[in-house]
Design an enzyme around this catalytic site. Structure first.
Site, mmCIF file in Angstrom:
data_model
loop_
_atom_site.group_PDB
_atom_site.id
_atom_site.type_symbol
_atom_site.label_atom_id
_atom_site.label_comp_id
_atom_site.label_asym_id
_atom_site.label_seq_id
_atom_site.Cartn_x
_atom_site.Cartn_y
_atom_site.Cartn_z
ATOM 1 N N SER A 29 0.742 -1.064 0.057
ATOM 2 C CA SER A 29 -0.132 -0.155 0.340
ATOM 3 C C SER A 29 0.965 1.136 0.222
ATOM 4 O O SER A 29 0.091 2.113 -0.166
ATOM 5 C CB SER A 29 -1.198 0.081 1.094
ATOM 6 O OG SER A 29 -0.581 0.084 2.531
ATOM 7 N N LYS B 136 0.193 4.664 6.619
ATOM 8 C CA LYS B 136 -0.072 5.973 5.895
ATOM 9 C C LYS B 136 0.835 6.749 5.256
ATOM 10 O O LYS B 136 1.038 7.320 6.353
ATOM 11 C CB LYS B 136 -1.220 6.163 5.695
ATOM 12 C CG LYS B 136 -2.713 4.750 5.731
ATOM 13 C CD LYS B 136 -3.203 4.782 4.538
ATOM 14 C CE LYS B 136 -3.956 3.852 4.410
ATOM 15 N NZ LYS B 136 -4.028 2.633 5.011
#
Lengths: 428, 138
Positions: free
Chosen positions: B58, B95
């Site tokens: 990711s 993230k």
């Protein structure tokens, strides 16, 4: 320039330390009820606030509440001392940077000294330390402040019990000292043991305020200088100093309770050998050597048998070599073994510890000097390999047999902060 | 092979024989003590630094790949632009903390993963700021 500053003492401790360590490093446990079990998964020894809210009691044997915990969806964990030890080391070092002196009192508690600012208000300092620790470790601490250790301890209790205190209480600067001291029962005062508290209660002394105001001669008659010191500290005098350099450990002990009692000599020897290997490793990691090796074993406190034995060997030269120590421990285990008893706990103690750097060289001749070099590099190699690959990558054959007596650790969390193979994984 | 490390001090053996001085001392002697310690260079707050392992892709566009070792400093305050570790609904997530229309959100560095809005979740905590990632080429 400040001409003189008044020193204050604070007691800092971590709230629900073991459970907090687990929660801070494992997202699944956040905001969930968590309980930690004692060695051998016997009793509940720590609870997260969520578990407290479910009225799960400290000290409850696990088997008694197993089903209930299951139903309530409580996370149950074995105690993970490599995690708690590492978090404690971090905590104490962070605190050390925020004060003048620190005395580490236990794995999650420290006395510290700080100087009082000119406006006497230590709350801003305390709030900043509290948020620093939370930000750095995800652990909440309580700070009790007073003029001395006894009053800092009391302040810490008050900080925990008064909701509006937000984890900080300064007993030296409060206006209602009498009211607060009244809330502290005598048996909850630091330094008051069971006997003292029952004597005090027989005298009608129920709380810290009454103990502070009791006739001095009466307390000296019964409790001597210790009692007088306690009373002086309650009044705000400083009698007990911060011990910043606590004496180095005088002994290293490794002992465990067995999951099932041991009756065979072979098993007892194996258990003691396992502990001896661990103790030797511990000594080497602290550059210590022992010249007095002791082993002990005992039957259960709760059984009708009441037998305990210990034996020791005094050495001319201190050693940290596992081979030497194992030879001695195997012999000693024969001395304490008795076939008539069921042993529930055993241990080894490394006593009369000295620092390797001060090892007396004069008694060592050339040959043993060579042996010593060999043994040192062998032990170094074994320690290195075990550190590098796996705790027991290399060990002694005596420990390899099936260990039916070894401790239960059925719910052990990972060594998330101390072992690269066990660090947490981020999913996506 | 030398198995000594910083935690085990070298065993001191005193010189029992007469010392022999012969020839010139090595000009490199004064420089042999130091070696590069990655801990020292990568970690400025050792007591609040933790290691984590990445799983998945990711964050691939930020150069963080599957199986990478991540060094996280919990003491740092996360700022927009930082790569952070968050605890979201019982999981660790990595993230980039981002800002759009005055609203903070968490951005995956891979178009196959959606952005993360704080308001849709009950239990979110920014856990720490990523300071390094270590990738093995073997």
């Amino acid at each position: 320039m400040r001409i003189s500053s008044i020193e204050a003492i604070a007691l800092i401790d971590a709230n629900n330390f073991y459970a907090s360590c687990e929660q801070t490093i494992n997202p699944h446990l956040r905001n969930k009820p968590v309980v930690i079990l004692s060695n051998n998964d016997g009793c509940i020894i720590a609870r997260s606030p969520e578990a407290r809210a479910l009225k799960i009691k400290m000290g409850t044997p696990y088997f008694k509440v197993k089903e209930r915990l299951n139903k309530l969806d409580v996370a149950v964990l074995s105690s993970n001392y490599s995690l708690y030890g590492d978090m404690s080391r971090r905590l104490m070092n962070l605190i050390k940077n925020q004060c003048e002196q620190i005395e580490i009192y236990s794995i999650d508690e420290a006395f510290i000294s700080i100087s009082r600012p000119n406006d006497k208000n230590l709350y801003p300092w305390a709030r900043s330390v509290r948020s620093l620790i939370y930000q750095n470790l995800g652990i909440t601490i309580t700070i009790g402040i007073g003029e001395n250790k006894v009053r800092a301890k009391i302040a810490n209790k008050l900080a925990k019990n008064i909701d509006s205190s937000a984890g900080i209480f300064d007993l030296a600067e409060t206006k209602n000292e009498n009211n607060y001291l009244k809330k502290i029962a005598v048996d909850k005062i630091w330094g008051v043991g069971k006997q003292t508290s029952s004597w005090l209660q027989s005298k009608g002394i129920k709380n810290a305020r009454e103990l502070r105001d009791i006739e001095e001669n009466e307390i000296i008659k019964k409790l001597g200088i210790v009692g007088k010191r306690l009373q002086l500290e309650l009044k705000g005098h400083k009698c007990l100093p911060i011990e910043k350099n606590k004496k180095s450990k005088k002994e290293i002990q490794v002992s465990r309770s067995f999951s099932t009692p041991i009756t065979k000599l072979e098993d007892l020897t194996q258990a003691l050998a396992t502990y001896a290997i661990k103790a030797s490793e511990k000594m080497r990691s602290q550059n210590l050597q022992s010249s007095n090796i002791r082993v002990f074993a005992r039957t259960s406190k709760y059984s009708s048998q009441n037998y305990q034995r210990s034996a020791h060997r005094q050495l001319i030269n201190a050693t940290d070599d596992t081979n030497n120590i194992l030879k001695i421990v195997v012999e000693l285990s024969k001395e304490i073994y008795n076939p008539e008893y069921k042993f529930s706990k055993a241990g080894v103690l490394m006593q009369d510890l000295t620092n390797s750097e001060y090892l007396q060289q004069s008694v060592i001749n050339y040959k043993s000097q060579k042996d010593l070099k060999k043994s040192t590099s062998l032990m170094k190699t074994i320690d290195f390999l075990n550190k590098r690959f796996n705790k027991n990558a290399i060990t002694w054959a005596i420990t390899k047999k099936q260990q039916s007596w070894s401790m239960n650790k059925n719910f052990l969390s990972r060594s998330s902060t101390t072992d690269i193979r066990q660090i947490p994984t981020i999913l996506k | 092979m030398d198995f000594s490390d910083s935690t085990t001090k070298k065993f001191k053996v005193p010189l029992l024989t007469d010392s022999v001085s012969a020839g010139f001392p090595s000009p490199a002697d004064d420089y042999t003590e130091e070696s590069i310690d990655l801990n020292e260079h990568l970690i400025s707050n050792p007591f609040s630094t933790f290691f984590l392992r990445v799983k998945g892709d990711s964050m691939i566009n930020a150069g963080i790949k599957d199986k990478d070792l991540i060094i996280v400093d919990k003491s740092l305050t996360a700022r927009p632009g930082n790569i952070i570790i968050a605890m979201i609904d019982g999981e660790f997530t990595i993230k980039r903390l981002s800002i759009k229309n005055n609203e903070l959100y968490l951005k995956a560095e891979n178009h196959n993963y959606p952005d993360f809005r704080f308001k849709n979740h009950i239990d979110v905590q920014i856990w720490g700021v990523v300071i390094y990632s270590i990738h093995s080429y073997l």
